[in-house]
Design an enzyme around this catalytic site. Structure first.
Site, short mmCIF file in Angstrom:
data_model
loop_
_atom_site.label_atom_id
_atom_site.label_comp_id
_atom_site.label_asym_id
_atom_site.label_seq_id
_atom_site.Cartn_x
_atom_site.Cartn_y
_atom_site.Cartn_z
CG LEU A 68 33.78 49.08 45.59
CD1 LEU A 68 35.26 49.12 45.98
CD2 LEU A 68 33.54 49.94 44.36
CE LYS A 77 35.46 50.10 40.38
NZ LYS A 77 35.77 48.65 40.20
CB SER A 134 32.27 47.45 40.88
OG SER A 134 33.66 47.21 40.67
CB ILE A 137 38.11 41.36 42.10
CG1 ILE A 137 38.65 40.19 42.94
CG2 ILE A 137 36.71 41.75 42.57
CD1 ILE A 137 38.90 40.55 44.39
N GLY A 138 35.92 40.31 39.87
CA GLY A 138 34.91 39.33 39.50
C GLY A 138 34.38 39.56 38.09
N GLY A 139 34.89 40.61 37.43
CA GLY A 139 34.42 40.96 36.11
C GLY A 139 34.14 42.44 35.96
CB SER A 140 34.65 45.23 38.34
OG SER A 140 33.95 44.58 39.38
#
Length: 584
Positions: free
Chosen positions: A200, A151, A226, A247-250
Site C-alpha cells: 500500500l 478498496k 494506492s 495518507i500520502g495521496g491515495s
C-alpha cells in the site's frame, strides 16, 4: 518438493478464484481485448512499451455484452437520479446492480481493477431490496440499490482483505468495516473490492496476487495508487462511487491519473476502522493517520454520498465525529458565496511544478477571476511548507517496517521491482523522537494558520476560503514513474480536506518542445521530477491526452466548504472547456 516460492501457488489459486467469479456470459471475446495484455506476473515487471498507447474506454459500449438499457443505466444517471429511479419503481435494483456488475467485470478484464468480485451476493441483496420495496412501498434507505465499490483494505464479512499479499489470502474477514455497515444500512450494494499496490506504499497499483491495474485512458500511464483499482473502475463506469483511503495521496492521485473527482475529507468525517493494512495495530494513532473518502465522476455525486455519510459517521465508527451536511443538492444556478476568496498556491517550495502544471493552474486561476463573486489572490509559499513532505514521511514510518516485511517474507514473496531497493527494515522511533516529530507538526500547523487568516490586533478574520494548487508537480506519468507526493501528503499532515477537479486533457500546446526549465534545481526531489520533462530521458508526447487536474483545499474540518469550492472551480472550468470525460 517444489522449488518455486510459496506465494506463486497461492497467487494462482487466488487468480483462479477471481476468474471464476465472472460469469462466462460476461466474458469478453479474445478479439475484444487489445493486444499486449500481459500475464499477471509479466504485468508487474514489463514496462509501458509492452502495453502500447491504448485506450479501452469505448470497449464497454462496443463489445456487445451490455444491453441498450444497461448502457443507459450505467452512463446516463447521477447518484440522486439513479436512486430516484429505483426508489420510485421505474428501475428494479436487480437490473441496476446487474448492469454495473457486468460493466465492472468488463472493466476488470481490460484493466485488472478488481480483487474480489462480489457479484453473486450483490445480486442477491438487490433482489431483497426489490422485494422490500414491493412489499412495503418504501425504499430501504436514501441510497436504495446504489452500486458501490470499496478498496480491498475494507473488510467485508466472509471475503478476503488480502491487500495483494499472499500471506493474507484465503483468510476471510469476520465482520464488516463500519463504513460497509453504514453504506448497507443506507440501502447501498457493495459490488466489488478493488486493487492496490503491494505494501500500500506505492503510487502504482501492482502486486503479485492480482497483477498491475492499468489506466483505461492509456495503458502506458499509471493508474495511480494506492486506490488505483477504484480509479480505473470508476473511470470505466463500473461502479457509481468508490471508497478509498488517503495518507500520502491515495485517493487524489488515482483521481488525477484517470480524470475523475477525488475527495479526501478531514479526520472523522468518514468511518475508517475495520481495515486491513498490514501494519501493527494502532500505528495510525501515533504516527500519521489516514482517512477514507470517495472517488466519483462528478462533484454532485460526491455531495450525494457525503450528505448521507457525514451525519451518521459518529454512529457507526469509533473514529467518527459529529457532523452535518447540506440536505439539498447543490443547485446548478448557485453563485459562489459573496466575497468567496480563492488563493493560488503555485508550488510547495520543494519541487517546482513542470510547465504544463503551472499553466493549468494559471488557466484555472484566470477563469476564476472572471467568475462573479470570486476573488483570486496569489499566495506566497509559507516558510514551513517545504518541511511538510519530510515530516509526513517520517510520521508514516514510525515503526521499523518489520510487520509488513515479515508478512511478505513468510511466503517467500518478492518485492515488486519499484519497491526493491526502496523498502527495507528500519528502526523504531523512540517516544522522545516521536514526541519531537509531533511537536514539529504542531509548530507547522500553527504557522500554516497564517495562510488562511488575517490578524487585526487581538482578533482574527478569514482571509482565504479555499486554495487551488497542483495535485502533483508533473502530468500523469508512465508506469512506476510517479515522483513527488508532497503536494498530497502535506494536507494529510495538516488534516486539511482536499479534492481533485479535472480540467482538460494535455494538448500539443503544452509540449513546449525544445524548451527546458531554467529555474534553479531545488534539491533531489526537484531533480528527479525534472527527469519527467527532460527530453533526453522522456518523450513528452507520452503525456498527450492525459488529464490535467487541480487540487482544491480548505481549512481543517471545512469539508462542506471544500465541496462548495470544488463546485465553484468545476463550474468555472467546465463552462470554459467542456467536460473532461467527453474529451478523454
Amino acid at each position: 518438493m517444489s522449488s518455486q516460492p510459496r506465494y506463486i501457488a497461492i497467487a494462482q489459486r487466488k487468480q483462479a478464484e477471481l476468474a471464476a467469479a465472472i460469469p462466462p456470459e460476461w466474458r469478453l471475446p479474445d478479439h475484444a481485448i487489445p493486444e499486449g495484455m500481459l500475464s499477471v506476473a509479466e504485468s508487474i515487471t514489463e514496462g509501458p512499451k509492452k502495453y502500447g498507447r491504448v485506450s479501452v474506454m469505448e470497449i464497454p459500449r462496443t463489445c456487445g455484452l451490455l444491453s441498450a438499457k444497461e448502457l443507459d443505466i450505467t452512463e446516463n444517471y447521477d447518484i440522486r437520479g439513479l436512486v430516484a429511479e429505483m426508489s420510485e419503481g421505474r428501475f428494479k435494483a436487480e437490473e441496476v446492480v446487474r448492469g454495473f456488475c457486468k460493466r465492472a467485470a468488463i472493466a476488470h478484464q481490460l484493466t485488472r481493477c478488481l480483487t474480489e468480485p462480489l457479484f453473486h451476493r450483490a445480486l442477491k441483496r438487490a433482489q431483497e431490496l426489490d422485494a422490500h420495496l414491493q412489499r412495503t412501498g418504501t425504499p430501504v434507505g436514501p441510497l436504495h440499490g446504489l452500486p458501490i465499490s470499496v478498496k480491498d483494505t475494507f473488510n467485508v464479512q466472509g471475503v478476503d482483505s488480502s491487500i495483494g499479499l499472499s500471506a493474507l489470502a484465503f483468510k476471510a474477514a469476520k465482520e464488516n468495516a463500519p463504513l460497509v455497515d453504514l453504506l448497507e444500512s443506507l440501502g447501498a450494494v457493495i459490488i466489488a473490492k478493488t486493487n492496490i499496490p503491494q505494501t500500500l506504499a506505492t503510487l502504482d497499483s501492482c502486486n503479485h496476487l492480482f497483477g498491475r491495474t492499468l489506466n483505461p485512458l492509456n495503458r502506458q500511464w499509471t493508474a495511480g495508487g494506492s486506490t488505483g483499482g477504484e480509479g480505473a473502475l470508476i473511470a470505466m463506469r463500473g461502479s457509481m462511487v468508490g471508497f478509498g483511503t488517503d495518507i500520502g495521496g491515495s485517493i487524489r492521485v488515482p483521481a488525477m491519473c484517470q480524470g475523475i473527482y477525488g475527495f479526501k475529507p478531514s479526520l472523522g468525517r468518514v468511518p475508517f476502522g475495520g481495515q486491513m493494512n498490514g501494519q501493527i495495530e494502532g500505528k495510525g494513532r501515533i504516527g500519521l493517520q489516514a482517512v477514507a473518502g470517495p472517488l466519483a465522476r462528478s462533484v454532485a455525486d460526491i455531495d450525494a454520498i457525503m450528505a448521507e455519510i457525514v451525519p451518521r459517521a459518529e454512529l457507526f465508527g469509533e473514529d467518527g465525529i459529529p457532523g452535518s451536511w447540506s440536505s439539498h443538492p447543490v443547485p446548478r444556478s448557485l453563485s459562489p458565496p459573496r466575497g468567496f476568496t480563492i488563493g493560488v498556491l503555485k508550488t510547495d517550495g520543494l519541487v517546482t511544478p513542470l510547465p504544463p502544471i503551472t499553466r493549468i493552474l494559471d488557466e484555472v486561476a484566470q477563469t476564476l477571476r472572471h467568475t462573479p463573486g470570486v476573488e483570486v489572490v496569489e499566495l506566497p509559499v509559507p516558510s514551513v511548507l517545504p518541511k511538510c513532505q519530510a515530516l509526513a514521511g517520517r510520521l508514516m514510518g514510525v515503526d521499523d517496517g518489520s510487520h509488513m516485511l515479515n508478512l511478505i517474507e513468510s511466503m517467500d514473496e518478492e518485492l515488486t521491482p519499484w519497491l526493491q531497493g526502496r523498502m527495507k527494515r528500519g528502526k523504531d522511533l523512540t517516544i522522545p523522537q516521536l514526541a519531537g516529530l509531533q511537536a514539529q507538526r504542531a509548530e507547522v500547523e500553527k504557522e500554516m494558520l497564517k495562510m488562511w487568516t488575517l490578524s487585526n490586533g487581538s482578533s482574527k478574520t478569514r482571509r482565504v476560503d479555499a486554495i487551488i494548487c497542483p495535485v502533483a508537480p508533473h502530468p500523469v506519468p508512465q508506469l512506476d514513474r510517479y515522483n513527488a507526493v508532497g503536494y498530497t501528503s502535506t494536507f494529510v499532515l495538516l488534516d486539511y480536506p482536499a479534492g481533485v477537479v479535472p480540467v482538460r486533457p494535455f494538448a500539443d500546446s503544452d509540449l513546449e518542445t525544445g524548451r527546458d526549465m531554467d529555474a534553479p534545481v531545488l534539491g533531489s526531489w526537484d531533480k528527479a521530477n525534472r527527469q519527467l520533462w527532460n527530453e533526453k530521458t522522456t518523450d513528452r508526447r507520452v503525456y498527450l491526452g492525459s488529464p490535467l487536474s487541480v487540487q482544491v483545499v480548505t481549512p481543517k474540518q471545512h469539508d462542506y466548504e471544500l465541496l462548495q469550492a470544488m463546485e465553484v472551480v468545476d463550474r468555472a472550468v467546465q463552462g470554459r472547456v467542456g467536460s473532461i470525460s467527453a474529451k478523454l
